[in-house]
Scaffold this motif. Structure first.
Motif, PDB file in Angstrom:
ATOM      1  N   LEU A 218     -23.563 -11.706  -0.773  1.00  0.00           N
ATOM      2  CA  LEU A 218     -22.625 -10.669  -1.206  1.00  0.00           C
ATOM      3  C   LEU A 218     -23.357  -9.390  -1.609  1.00  0.00           C
ATOM      4  N   ASP A 219     -24.410  -9.090  -0.892  1.00  0.00           N
ATOM      5  CA  ASP A 219     -25.182  -7.883  -1.173  1.00  0.00           C
ATOM      6  C   ASP A 219     -24.272  -6.656  -1.098  1.00  0.00           C
ATOM      7  N   GLY A 220     -24.277  -5.851  -2.144  1.00  0.00           N
ATOM      8  CA  GLY A 220     -23.460  -4.641  -2.173  1.00  0.00           C
ATOM      9  C   GLY A 220     -22.116  -4.817  -2.842  1.00  0.00           C
ATOM     10  N   VAL A 221     -21.688  -6.066  -3.099  1.00  0.00           N
ATOM     11  CA  VAL A 221     -20.422  -6.302  -3.794  1.00  0.00           C
ATOM     12  C   VAL A 221     -20.642  -6.100  -5.288  1.00  0.00           C
ATOM     13  N   PRO A 222     -19.882  -5.218  -5.928  1.00  0.00           N
ATOM     14  CA  PRO A 222     -20.104  -4.942  -7.353  1.00  0.00           C
ATOM     15  C   PRO A 222     -19.579  -6.069  -8.228  1.00  0.00           C
ATOM     16  N   ALA A 223     -20.035  -6.101  -9.457  1.00  0.00           N
ATOM     17  CA  ALA A 223     -19.515  -7.065 -10.424  1.00  0.00           C
ATOM     18  C   ALA A 223     -18.031  -6.796 -10.658  1.00  0.00           C
ATOM     19  N   MET A 224     -17.292  -7.851 -10.961  1.00  0.00           N
ATOM     20  CA  MET A 224     -15.860  -7.722 -11.217  1.00  0.00           C
ATOM     21  C   MET A 224     -15.627  -7.090 -12.587  1.00  0.00           C
ATOM     22  N   ASN A 225     -14.732  -6.124 -12.640  1.00  0.00           N
ATOM     23  CA  ASN A 225     -14.379  -5.496 -13.903  1.00  0.00           C
ATOM     24  C   ASN A 225     -13.698  -6.518 -14.818  1.00  0.00           C
ATOM     25  N   LYS A 226     -14.234  -6.695 -16.015  1.00  0.00           N
ATOM     26  CA  LYS A 226     -13.735  -7.737 -16.919  1.00  0.00           C
ATOM     27  C   LYS A 226     -12.308  -7.470 -17.382  1.00  0.00           C
ATOM     28  N   ASP A 227     -11.985  -6.209 -17.634  1.00  0.00           N
ATOM     29  CA  ASP A 227     -10.632  -5.884 -18.083  1.00  0.00           C
ATOM     30  C   ASP A 227      -9.615  -6.157 -16.987  1.00  0.00           C
ATOM     31  N   THR A 228      -9.947  -5.784 -15.759  1.00  0.00           N
ATOM     32  CA  THR A 228      -9.053  -6.057 -14.639  1.00  0.00           C
ATOM     33  C   THR A 228      -8.878  -7.562 -14.448  1.00  0.00           C
ATOM     34  N   CYS A 229      -9.976  -8.294 -14.598  1.00  0.00           N
ATOM     35  CA  CYS A 229      -9.923  -9.750 -14.473  1.00  0.00           C
ATOM     36  C   CYS A 229      -8.994 -10.352 -15.529  1.00  0.00           C
ATOM     37  N   MET A 230      -9.057  -9.838 -16.747  1.00  0.00           N
ATOM     38  CA  MET A 230      -8.196 -10.337 -17.814  1.00  0.00           C
ATOM     39  C   MET A 230      -6.732 -10.038 -17.535  1.00  0.00           C
ATOM     40  N   GLU A 231      -6.447  -8.869 -16.958  1.00  0.00           N
ATOM     41  CA  GLU A 231      -5.068  -8.540 -16.599  1.00  0.00           C
ATOM     42  C   GLU A 231      -4.544  -9.492 -15.526  1.00  0.00           C
ATOM     43  N   LEU A 232      -5.381  -9.800 -14.549  1.00  0.00           N
ATOM     44  CA  LEU A 232      -4.993 -10.752 -13.515  1.00  0.00           C
ATOM     45  C   LEU A 232      -4.751 -12.136 -14.115  1.00  0.00           C
ATOM     46  N   GLN A 233      -5.578 -12.519 -15.079  1.00  0.00           N
ATOM     47  CA  GLN A 233      -5.405 -13.820 -15.719  1.00  0.00           C
ATOM     48  C   GLN A 233      -4.074 -13.891 -16.467  1.00  0.00           C
ATOM     49  N   LYS A 234      -3.745 -12.837 -17.202  1.00  0.00           N
ATOM     50  CA  LYS A 234      -2.472 -12.807 -17.918  1.00  0.00           C
ATOM     51  C   LYS A 234      -1.302 -12.926 -16.954  1.00  0.00           C
ATOM     52  N   TYR A 235      -1.404 -12.220 -15.841  1.00  0.00           N
ATOM     53  CA  TYR A 235      -0.339 -12.271 -14.838  1.00  0.00           C
ATOM     54  C   TYR A 235      -0.221 -13.674 -14.259  1.00  0.00           C
ATOM     55  N   LEU A 236      -1.369 -14.283 -13.921  1.00  0.00           N
ATOM     56  CA  LEU A 236      -1.363 -15.624 -13.334  1.00  0.00           C
ATOM     57  C   LEU A 236      -0.720 -16.630 -14.276  1.00  0.00           C
ATOM     58  N   ILE A 237      -1.112 -16.607 -15.541  1.00  0.00           N
ATOM     59  CA  ILE A 237      -0.553 -17.557 -16.509  1.00  0.00           C
ATOM     60  C   ILE A 237       0.947 -17.357 -16.662  1.00  0.00           C
ATOM     61  N   SER A 238       1.385 -16.108 -16.688  1.00  0.00           N
ATOM     62  CA  SER A 238       2.825 -15.832 -16.816  1.00  0.00           C
ATOM     63  C   SER A 238       3.594 -16.318 -15.599  1.00  0.00           C
ATOM     64  N   GLU A 239       2.991 -16.197 -14.410  1.00  0.00           N
ATOM     65  CA  GLU A 239       3.648 -16.657 -13.189  1.00  0.00           C
ATOM     66  C   GLU A 239       3.736 -18.182 -13.146  1.00  0.00           C
ATOM     67  N   VAL A 240       2.681 -18.848 -13.592  1.00  0.00           N
ATOM     68  CA  VAL A 240       2.716 -20.312 -13.659  1.00  0.00           C
ATOM     69  C   VAL A 240       3.828 -20.757 -14.600  1.00  0.00           C
ATOM     70  N   ASP A 241       3.925 -20.118 -15.762  1.00  0.00           N
ATOM     71  CA  ASP A 241       4.983 -20.456 -16.719  1.00  0.00           C
ATOM     72  C   ASP A 241       6.366 -20.203 -16.131  1.00  0.00           C
ATOM     73  N   ARG A 242       6.509 -19.090 -15.421  1.00  0.00           N
ATOM     74  CA  ARG A 242       7.804 -18.758 -14.836  1.00  0.00           C
ATOM     75  C   ARG A 242       8.234 -19.789 -13.803  1.00  0.00           C
ATOM     76  N   ILE A 243       7.317 -20.148 -12.922  1.00  0.00           N
ATOM     77  CA  ILE A 243       7.632 -21.123 -11.873  1.00  0.00           C
ATOM     78  C   ILE A 243       8.009 -22.470 -12.483  1.00  0.00           C
ATOM     79  N   ARG A 244       7.295 -22.876 -13.527  1.00  0.00           N
ATOM     80  CA  ARG A 244       7.598 -24.162 -14.165  1.00  0.00           C
ATOM     81  C   ARG A 244       8.972 -24.145 -14.835  1.00  0.00           C
ATOM     82  N   LYS A 245       9.318 -23.041 -15.450  1.00  0.00           N
ATOM     83  CA  LYS A 245      10.623 -22.943 -16.110  1.00  0.00           C
ATOM     84  C   LYS A 245      11.751 -22.964 -15.093  1.00  0.00           C
ATOM     85  N   GLU A 246      11.513 -22.383 -13.936  1.00  0.00           N
ATOM     86  CA  GLU A 246      12.557 -22.316 -12.910  1.00  0.00           C
ATOM     87  C   GLU A 246      12.673 -23.602 -12.100  1.00  0.00           C
ATOM     88  N   ALA A 247      11.646 -24.448 -12.178  1.00  0.00           N
ATOM     89  CA  ALA A 247      11.631 -25.692 -11.373  1.00  0.00           C
ATOM     90  C   ALA A 247      12.682 -26.687 -11.885  1.00  0.00           C
TER      91      ALA A 247
END
Length: 247
Positions: A218-247
């Motif tokens: 992965l030469d040339g690929v920059p490190a992942m921005n930690k804040d952006t990663c945390m936002e994605l994590q929050k979104y993922l967890i909320s989506e998992v919760d939503r899908i489970r509630k709707e199931a």
């Protein structure tokens, strides 16, 4: 007297607080069959005779730290890929359990399928690395087939082992909300999921490739921005919760 099985452990780290519940000792088993593009420990791909240690020797060392574990802590076996040494891993985890030490397995789920039941029978918590959800992309990322890790996850569900989901987020590969939606659909039906973590890709292992004379994938690929990663994590967890509630 039965001779203690020998395996290969590169190092031990003590007082770990992020690799499983509570305070833990981390045992790094060398050897890994995967060649993940984002691997930051290529020096752990192969075993080394200098890493040789018996189960008895290892557990004697691990027991020294037992007073720090408390009710939640214990030992985490990682790698490399610990499933690459299945017999040694099983014996070591079984010995830990006999000493009242909690066990955690940090794994990609890639190993010999016929050993999964035994290993999972002595595993308290799994840190499960999701490296891809679709065959073609998984092979491109790991150089391995997807079905093996799927079989491991199915076995983990049968055994009812607690699971922490972990996903390394690489810019340009995984850092999209579309991928979070795919992950949510994959994770939501699973049982015993205690935690979901997105780990930002970093470039701290680049120099190790130079040391072993390998080109960094992965030469040339920059490190992942930690804040952006945390936002994605929050979104993922909320989506998992939503899908489970709707199931």
């Amino acid at each position: 007297m039965k001779q203690s099985r020998t395996g290969y452990v590169r190092k031990l780290e003590t007082m770990g607080m992020v690799d499983g519940p509570g305070i833990r000792t981390i045992a790094f088993l060398s050897g890994c069959p995967l060649r993940c593009l984002f691997c930051h420990n290529p020096d752990m791909w192969r075993t080394d005779p200098k890493d040789a240690i018996t189960v008895d020797e290892l557990v004697t060392k691990l027991k020294r730290y037992k007073p720090y574990y408390g009710e939640e802590g214990g030992v985490t076996f990682c790698g490399g890929e610990p499933l690459n040494q299945p017999e040694f891993l099983y014996d070591a985890m079984k010995a830990c359990k006999a000493e009242g030490i909690s066990t955690c397995l940090d794994t990609s789920g890639f190993g010999r399928v016929d050993t999964f039941d035994d290993i999972l029978s002595v595993t308290d918590t799994i840190l499960y690395d999701i490296k891809g959800l679709e065959e073609k992309k998984y092979r491109e990322m790991t150089s391995a087939p997807l079905r093996v890790t799927q079989q491991f996850l199915a076995k983990a569900q049968e055994h009812g082992v607690n699971i922490w989901i972990r996903v390394v987020i690489v810019p340009g590969f995984h850092d999209t909300y579309e991928y979070m939606d795919e992950l949510a659909e994959y994770i939501a039906p699973l049982n015993n999921i205690e935690r979901i973590e997105l780990l930002p890709y970093h470039t701290m292992g680049v120099n190790k490739y130079e040391t072993i004379g390998k080109e960094y994938p992965l030469d040339g690929v920059p490190a992942m921005n930690k804040d952006t990663c945390m936002e994605l994590q929050k979104y993922l967890i909320s989506e998992v919760d939503r899908i489970r509630k709707e199931a």
